[in-house]
Design an enzyme around this catalytic site. Structure first.
Site, PDB file in Angstrom:
ATOM      1  N   LYS A  78     -14.850  14.185   7.212  1.00 10.23           N
ATOM      2  CA  LYS A  78     -13.493  14.586   6.832  1.00 10.23           C
ATOM      3  C   LYS A  78     -12.549  14.452   8.031  1.00 10.23           C
ATOM      4  O   LYS A  78     -12.905  14.781   9.161  1.00 10.23           O
ATOM      5  CB  LYS A  78     -13.544  16.027   6.336  1.00 10.23           C
ATOM      6  CG  LYS A  78     -12.250  16.606   5.814  1.00 10.23           C
ATOM      7  CD  LYS A  78     -12.526  18.016   5.294  1.00 10.23           C
ATOM      8  CE  LYS A  78     -11.280  18.737   4.864  1.00 10.23           C
ATOM      9  NZ  LYS A  78     -11.594  20.099   4.359  1.00 10.23           N
ATOM     10  N   SER A 153      -9.821  21.064   0.130  1.00 11.05           N
ATOM     11  CA  SER A 153      -9.210  20.013   0.918  1.00 11.05           C
ATOM     12  C   SER A 153     -10.183  18.879   1.253  1.00 11.05           C
ATOM     13  O   SER A 153      -9.760  17.862   1.817  1.00 11.05           O
ATOM     14  CB  SER A 153      -8.632  20.591   2.214  1.00 11.05           C
ATOM     15  OG  SER A 153      -9.620  21.144   3.042  1.00 11.05           O
ATOM     16  N   SER A 177     -12.355  24.943   0.205  1.00 10.69           N
ATOM     17  CA  SER A 177     -12.183  23.499   0.398  1.00 10.69           C
ATOM     18  C   SER A 177     -13.450  22.671   0.295  1.00 10.69           C
ATOM     19  O   SER A 177     -13.375  21.446   0.292  1.00 10.69           O
ATOM     20  CB  SER A 177     -11.520  23.231   1.757  1.00 10.69           C
ATOM     21  OG  SER A 177     -10.216  23.758   1.767  1.00 10.69           O
TER      22      SER A 177
END
Length: 465
Positions: A78, A153, A177
């Protein structure tokens, strides 16, 4: 018209999970290079539809440790985590990031598991939204139906794992997330106990650390193996070891149920149906399941919302010091700026908010005196269409929608406790629905053992079938 996108095909990756790929590499039936190439080709094929990649490594970042449990398994990281040679943009257009000079503290632990990193995946600006959408770029799309959000996220990682590009990808969780995109994309998403893995700089700088590092996977054994592999590199001596969990336990558990959203929002009937179905399955497996009271009241949701806004405010005022001298707060997206403005209006409340949130861990721990686990929805409403939570929509509308949507996940972040999303059902239109299981501090092992039992009793849906 629904458009389902996946990358599964008859190549080196096939239909294997990460553990299966690592075993084939270990036996010499596959090479690290051919597996990485297959994943790169899959990414190239579906990314135009999904928009899940931020940056690709010029050369796959392969591990030299052939004894690592996930040696050779392709993955993505990420884009809020430093990897040497790749920029870390945090999903923001407020500055232009330069390539990182070194791997971040957590990245070193992640790489120690043996996986081959192919690049970095999308997230909304600083992970503050619950959808991976942008003002001036295409959104990351849900592979089950590209008209819908992939969550956030860790939305880019979730999209690629669900679509079959890679079997496992990095995520982190500061308010849901990992669990939210897992629920949206039909994946296994375990947010660990605070401190279970090495913290990144973001987590260390927070007044109250909400962030835990982890992964998104399609199988329970991939998640369990990742936790065991990461523990080989570093284990927090203050927490009980997870070890390698390889299947369900025989013990029967006392499981509490939290069904109604703490915010007073309405729970979608289809999510309620999947929760009721899961409770029936738990009872059929011999577990004792009963409703329990929330350990916190509605004021918790208000305090969390204030703290969430505080984080956006701090980003704006410290960005030049913590990120880059070229950081321009005026270029933050409208949602981030709206959050920061909301905090300015409640700044005098912040000492009380921080005090109350700092005590949540003790309150949470007390709630596990009479139960081993708690089951609840992950989200109060179904996965939204793209645009519903977009950062370019009026701030007050998006904020109110998020408060109704994200009602269950933040408690585990503030308490620092582990929580797991499992894909236990689907909506009438075929989009996945997740169910969340929460445990006492340090008890990831019980979550994984139950997850194995549920996966065996009701195998998770696959996008290619």
């Amino acid at each position: 018209m629904a458009l389902r996108v996946h990358a599964f095909t008859d190549d080196a990756l096939g239909d294997h999970d990460g553990v299966g790929i690592a075993e084939l590499i270990r036996r010499g039936e596959l090479s690290v290079a051919e597996v990485a190439k297959a994943a790169q080709e899959r990414a190239a094929r579906v990314n135009p539809a999904l928009n899940a990649v931020v940056a690709e490594a010029d050369t796959p970042l392969a591990s030299a440790d052939r004894d690592a449990l996930l040696y050779g398994v392709p993955t993505f990281v990420k884009d809020n985590t430093d990897l040497a040679g790749l920029p870390t943009q945090h999903g923001s257009a407020a500055w232009r990031a330069r390539p990182a000079k070194a791997d971040g503290p957590f990245a070193k632990q992640f790489l120690s598991t043996g996986m081959t990193v192919l690049g970095k995946t999308t997230l909304p600006e600083f992970g503050l939204n619950a959808t991976t959408e942008f003002v001036a770029a295409e959104p990351t799309r849900n592979p089950w139906d590209t008209g819908f959000s992939s969550g956030a996220s860790s939305g880019g990682s979730a999209a690629f794992v669900a679509a079959g590009v890679v079997p496992i990808a990095h995520g982190n969780d500061g308010g849901g997330s990992i669990r939210i995109p897992a629920a949206c994309c039909g994946l296994v998403g375990l947010k660990p106990t605070r401190g279970r893995h090495i913290d990144g700089p973001q987590a260390r700088s927070m007044p109250i650390n909400l962030v835990s590092e982890g992964v998104l996977t399609r199988t329970v054994r991939d998640t369990a193996t990742y936790f065991a592999a990461a523990e080989r590199f570093w284990r927090n001596p203050a927490l009980p070891p997870v070890g390698l969990v390889e299947g369900p336990a025989q013990r029967r558990l006392r499981i509490g149920v939290l069904s109604e959203p703490i915010t007073g929002a309405a729970l979608d009937p289809q999510i309620r149906g999947v929760l009721d179905d899961t409770i029936a399955l738990l009872e059929s497996l011999g577990h004792e399941v009963r409703p329990i009271a929330y350990p916190v009241d509605r004021g918790f949701a208000e305090d969390f919302a204030t703290y969430w806004a505080m984080l956006a405010f701090l980003l704006g005022v410290t960005g030049k010091l913590t990120l880059d001298r070229a950081f321009d707060a005026a270029r933050l997206d409208p949602f981030t700026r709206g959050l920061a403005a909301r905090f300015r209006g409640s700044i005098l409340r912040s000492p009380g908010v921080l005090y109350r949130l700092s005590r949540i861990g003790h309150v949470y721990a007390e709630s596990f005196r009479d139960v081993e686990l708690v089951v609840s929805p992950v989200l109060a409403s179904l996965t939204p269409r793209l645009g519903y939570l977009s950062p370019d929509q009026p701030f007050d509308e998006v904020f109110d929608r998020l408060l109704s949507y994200v009602t269950y996940t933040p408690l585990a972040n503030v308490a620092g406790a582990p929580a797991l999303s499992l894909p236990m059902g689907a909506s009438d239109t075929g989009l996945p629905i997740g169910v969340m299981f929460s445990a006492a501090h340090g008890d990831e092992r019980t979550l994984l053992e139950l997850a194995y039992a549920l996966e065996s009793a009701r195998p998770f849906r696959r996008i290619q079938r």
